[in-house]
Design a protein around this motif. Structure first.
Motif, PDB file in Angstrom:
ATOM      1  N   MET A  71       0.833  -1.201   0.000  1.00 60.72           N
ATOM      2  CA  MET A  71       0.000   0.000   0.000  1.00 60.72           C
ATOM      3  C   MET A  71       0.866   1.249   0.000  1.00 60.72           C
ATOM      4  O   MET A  71       0.505   2.269  -0.603  1.00 60.72           O
ATOM      5  N   TYR A  72       1.996   1.162   0.666  1.00 60.51           N
ATOM      6  CA  TYR A  72       2.930   2.283   0.707  1.00 60.51           C
ATOM      7  C   TYR A  72       3.540   2.491  -0.683  1.00 60.51           C
ATOM      8  O   TYR A  72       3.747   3.608  -1.125  1.00 60.51           O
ATOM      9  N   GLN A  73       3.813   1.386  -1.368  1.00 62.22           N
ATOM     10  CA  GLN A  73       4.467   1.473  -2.670  1.00 62.22           C
ATOM     11  C   GLN A  73       3.487   1.857  -3.779  1.00 62.22           C
ATOM     12  O   GLN A  73       3.871   2.502  -4.749  1.00 62.22           O
ATOM     13  N   PHE A  74       2.228   1.443  -3.648  1.00 68.97           N
ATOM     14  CA  PHE A  74       1.231   1.727  -4.693  1.00 68.97           C
ATOM     15  C   PHE A  74       0.005   2.393  -4.072  1.00 68.97           C
ATOM     16  O   PHE A  74      -1.089   1.828  -4.125  1.00 68.97           O
ATOM     17  N   PRO A  75       0.168   3.575  -3.463  1.00 65.94           N
ATOM     18  CA  PRO A  75      -0.949   4.131  -2.682  1.00 65.94           C
ATOM     19  C   PRO A  75      -2.184   4.424  -3.523  1.00 65.94           C
ATOM     20  O   PRO A  75      -3.288   4.425  -3.011  1.00 65.94           O
ATOM     21  N   LYS A  76      -2.011   4.663  -4.817  1.00 66.95           N
ATOM     22  CA  LYS A  76      -3.148   5.070  -5.642  1.00 66.95           C
ATOM     23  C   LYS A  76      -3.720   3.911  -6.468  1.00 66.95           C
ATOM     24  O   LYS A  76      -4.757   4.064  -7.101  1.00 66.95           O
ATOM     25  N   ASP A  77      -3.034   2.789  -6.490  1.00 73.97           N
ATOM     26  CA  ASP A  77      -3.429   1.709  -7.397  1.00 73.97           C
ATOM     27  C   ASP A  77      -4.322   0.705  -6.680  1.00 73.97           C
ATOM     28  O   ASP A  77      -3.892  -0.389  -6.299  1.00 73.97           O
ATOM     29  N   GLU A  78      -5.574   1.112  -6.494  1.00 74.19           N
ATOM     30  CA  GLU A  78      -6.545   0.297  -5.761  1.00 74.19           C
ATOM     31  C   GLU A  78      -6.640  -1.118  -6.339  1.00 74.19           C
ATOM     32  O   GLU A  78      -6.653  -2.106  -5.616  1.00 74.19           O
ATOM     33  N   GLN A  79      -6.697  -1.177  -7.666  1.00 75.29           N
ATOM     34  CA  GLN A  79      -6.848  -2.461  -8.361  1.00 75.29           C
ATOM     35  C   GLN A  79      -5.698  -3.403  -8.013  1.00 75.29           C
ATOM     36  O   GLN A  79      -5.912  -4.566  -7.686  1.00 75.29           O
ATOM     37  N   LYS A  80      -4.494  -2.875  -8.093  1.00 77.64           N
ATOM     38  CA  LYS A  80      -3.318  -3.703  -7.805  1.00 77.64           C
ATOM     39  C   LYS A  80      -3.325  -4.167  -6.352  1.00 77.64           C
ATOM     40  O   LYS A  80      -3.001  -5.315  -6.048  1.00 77.64           O
ATOM     41  N   LEU A  81      -3.716  -3.262  -5.447  1.00 74.49           N
ATOM     42  CA  LEU A  81      -3.712  -3.611  -4.024  1.00 74.49           C
ATOM     43  C   LEU A  81      -4.748  -4.696  -3.724  1.00 74.49           C
ATOM     44  O   LEU A  81      -4.512  -5.574  -2.887  1.00 74.49           O
ATOM     45  N   VAL A  82      -5.877  -4.637  -4.428  1.00 69.90           N
ATOM     46  CA  VAL A  82      -6.894  -5.674  -4.257  1.00 69.90           C
ATOM     47  C   VAL A  82      -6.345  -7.012  -4.758  1.00 69.90           C
ATOM     48  O   VAL A  82      -6.481  -8.048  -4.100  1.00 69.90           O
ATOM     49  N   GLU A  83      -5.683  -6.988  -5.916  1.00 72.06           N
ATOM     50  CA  GLU A  83      -5.088  -8.219  -6.448  1.00 72.06           C
ATOM     51  C   GLU A  83      -4.046  -8.777  -5.492  1.00 72.06           C
ATOM     52  O   GLU A  83      -3.987  -9.990  -5.255  1.00 72.06           O
ATOM     53  N   LEU A  84      -3.203  -7.896  -4.955  1.00 69.30           N
ATOM     54  CA  LEU A  84      -2.152  -8.353  -4.045  1.00 69.30           C
ATOM     55  C   LEU A  84      -2.746  -8.950  -2.771  1.00 69.30           C
ATOM     56  O   LEU A  84      -2.277  -9.983  -2.290  1.00 69.30           O
ATOM     57  N   ALA A  85      -3.781  -8.302  -2.234  1.00 70.92           N
ATOM     58  CA  ALA A  85      -4.420  -8.833  -1.027  1.00 70.92           C
ATOM     59  C   ALA A  85      -5.026 -10.201  -1.322  1.00 70.92           C
ATOM     60  O   ALA A  85      -4.974 -11.116  -0.491  1.00 70.92           O
ATOM     61  N   ASN A  86      -5.576 -10.345  -2.508  1.00 68.56           N
ATOM     62  CA  ASN A  86      -6.202 -11.603  -2.889  1.00 68.56           C
ATOM     63  C   ASN A  86      -5.158 -12.707  -3.010  1.00 68.56           C
ATOM     64  O   ASN A  86      -5.430 -13.862  -2.683  1.00 68.56           O
ATOM     65  N   GLN A  87      -3.957 -12.350  -3.488  1.00 71.48           N
ATOM     66  CA  GLN A  87      -2.875 -13.336  -3.606  1.00 71.48           C
ATOM     67  C   GLN A  87      -2.277 -13.662  -2.241  1.00 71.48           C
ATOM     68  O   GLN A  87      -1.868 -14.785  -1.973  1.00 71.48           O
ATOM     69  N   ARG A  88      -2.221 -12.645  -1.390  1.00 69.09           N
ATOM     70  CA  ARG A  88      -1.490 -12.773  -0.136  1.00 69.09           C
ATOM     71  C   ARG A  88      -2.319 -13.484   0.919  1.00 69.09           C
ATOM     72  O   ARG A  88      -1.788 -14.279   1.686  1.00 69.09           O
ATOM     73  N   PHE A  89      -3.608 -13.153   0.978  1.00 66.51           N
ATOM     74  CA  PHE A  89      -4.467 -13.730   2.015  1.00 66.51           C
ATOM     75  C   PHE A  89      -5.247 -14.892   1.417  1.00 66.51           C
ATOM     76  O   PHE A  89      -6.216 -14.691   0.687  1.00 66.51           O
ATOM     77  N   THR A  90      -4.776 -16.084   1.720  1.00 73.77           N
ATOM     78  CA  THR A  90      -5.399 -17.297   1.203  1.00 73.77           C
ATOM     79  C   THR A  90      -5.653 -18.231   2.373  1.00 73.77           C
ATOM     80  O   THR A  90      -5.154 -18.019   3.480  1.00 73.77           O
ATOM     81  N   GLY A  97      -7.365 -17.100  -2.903  1.00 71.19           N
ATOM     82  CA  GLY A  97      -7.770 -15.863  -2.262  1.00 71.19           C
ATOM     83  C   GLY A  97      -9.277 -15.837  -2.052  1.00 71.19           C
ATOM     84  O   GLY A  97      -9.992 -16.759  -2.443  1.00 71.19           O
ATOM     85  N   PHE A  98      -9.757 -14.764  -1.440  1.00 73.27           N
ATOM     86  CA  PHE A  98     -11.161 -14.673  -1.041  1.00 73.27           C
ATOM     87  C   PHE A  98     -11.994 -13.848  -2.016  1.00 73.27           C
ATOM     88  O   PHE A  98     -13.157 -13.576  -1.752  1.00 73.27           O
ATOM     89  N   GLY A  99     -11.383 -13.421  -3.112  1.00 70.12           N
ATOM     90  CA  GLY A  99     -12.117 -12.631  -4.098  1.00 70.12           C
ATOM     91  C   GLY A  99     -11.924 -11.141  -3.889  1.00 70.12           C
ATOM     92  O   GLY A  99     -11.569 -10.697  -2.794  1.00 70.12           O
ATOM     93  N   PRO A 100     -12.158 -10.363  -4.946  1.00 72.17           N
ATOM     94  CA  PRO A 100     -11.846  -8.931  -4.900  1.00 72.17           C
ATOM     95  C   PRO A 100     -12.640  -8.160  -3.854  1.00 72.17           C
ATOM     96  O   PRO A 100     -12.108  -7.230  -3.245  1.00 72.17           O
ATOM     97  N   GLU A 101     -13.874  -8.537  -3.637  1.00 72.89           N
ATOM     98  CA  GLU A 101     -14.683  -7.790  -2.676  1.00 72.89           C
ATOM     99  C   GLU A 101     -14.097  -7.941  -1.268  1.00 72.89           C
ATOM    100  O   GLU A 101     -13.938  -6.966  -0.536  1.00 72.89           O
TER     101      GLU A 101
END
Length: 119
Positions: A71-90, A97-101
């Motif tokens: 989030m610090y590295q991509f503060p404005k890239d909501e889409q990327k952060l959602v993808e990363l969270a989806n990859q990271r939290f499984t 992952g748990f899906g974009p929502e």
């Protein structure tokens, strides 16, 4: 040598700012939270879906810290952060992952607890 003094703001003097050195590898990575903050984080994630933590709070905290760094590295890239969270939290039941929502909710929970707001 880090003396703890803040760097003077080069932009304010009107001189061109020097080229920025590459940030350290741990830039934006929050310190390991204390028990209170870790408990807040875990309960925020449990409120979204108990499987996110899945009985492994230490692992969830590590994932959260890494996500904060993204989030610090991509503060404005909501889409990327959602993808990363989806990859990271499984979890076992959600290996993809748990899906974009849910990933977006995870990001909100992290910003509200662990991550320093970067925007």
């Amino acid at each position: 040598g880090a003396t703890g003094a803040p760097a003077p703001d080069a932009g304010a003097s009107g001189a061109p700012a020097p080229a920025k050195p590459a940030p350290p590898a741990d830039a934006g990575l929050p310190a390991k939270p204390g028990a209170d903050l870790a408990a807040k984080l875990v309960s925020a994630l449990n409120a979204i879906d108990p499987e996110i933590v899945g009985g492994k709070p230490d692992q969830a905290v590590d994932r959260a810290r890494n996500q904060c760094q993204s989030m610090y590295q991509f503060p404005k890239d909501e889409q990327k952060l959602v993808e990363l969270a989806n990859q990271r939290f499984t979890s076992a039941d959600h290996p993809q992952g748990f899906g974009p929502e849910t990933a977006a909710k995870i990001n909100e929970a992290l910003l509200a607890t662990l991550c320093p707001p970067s925007r």
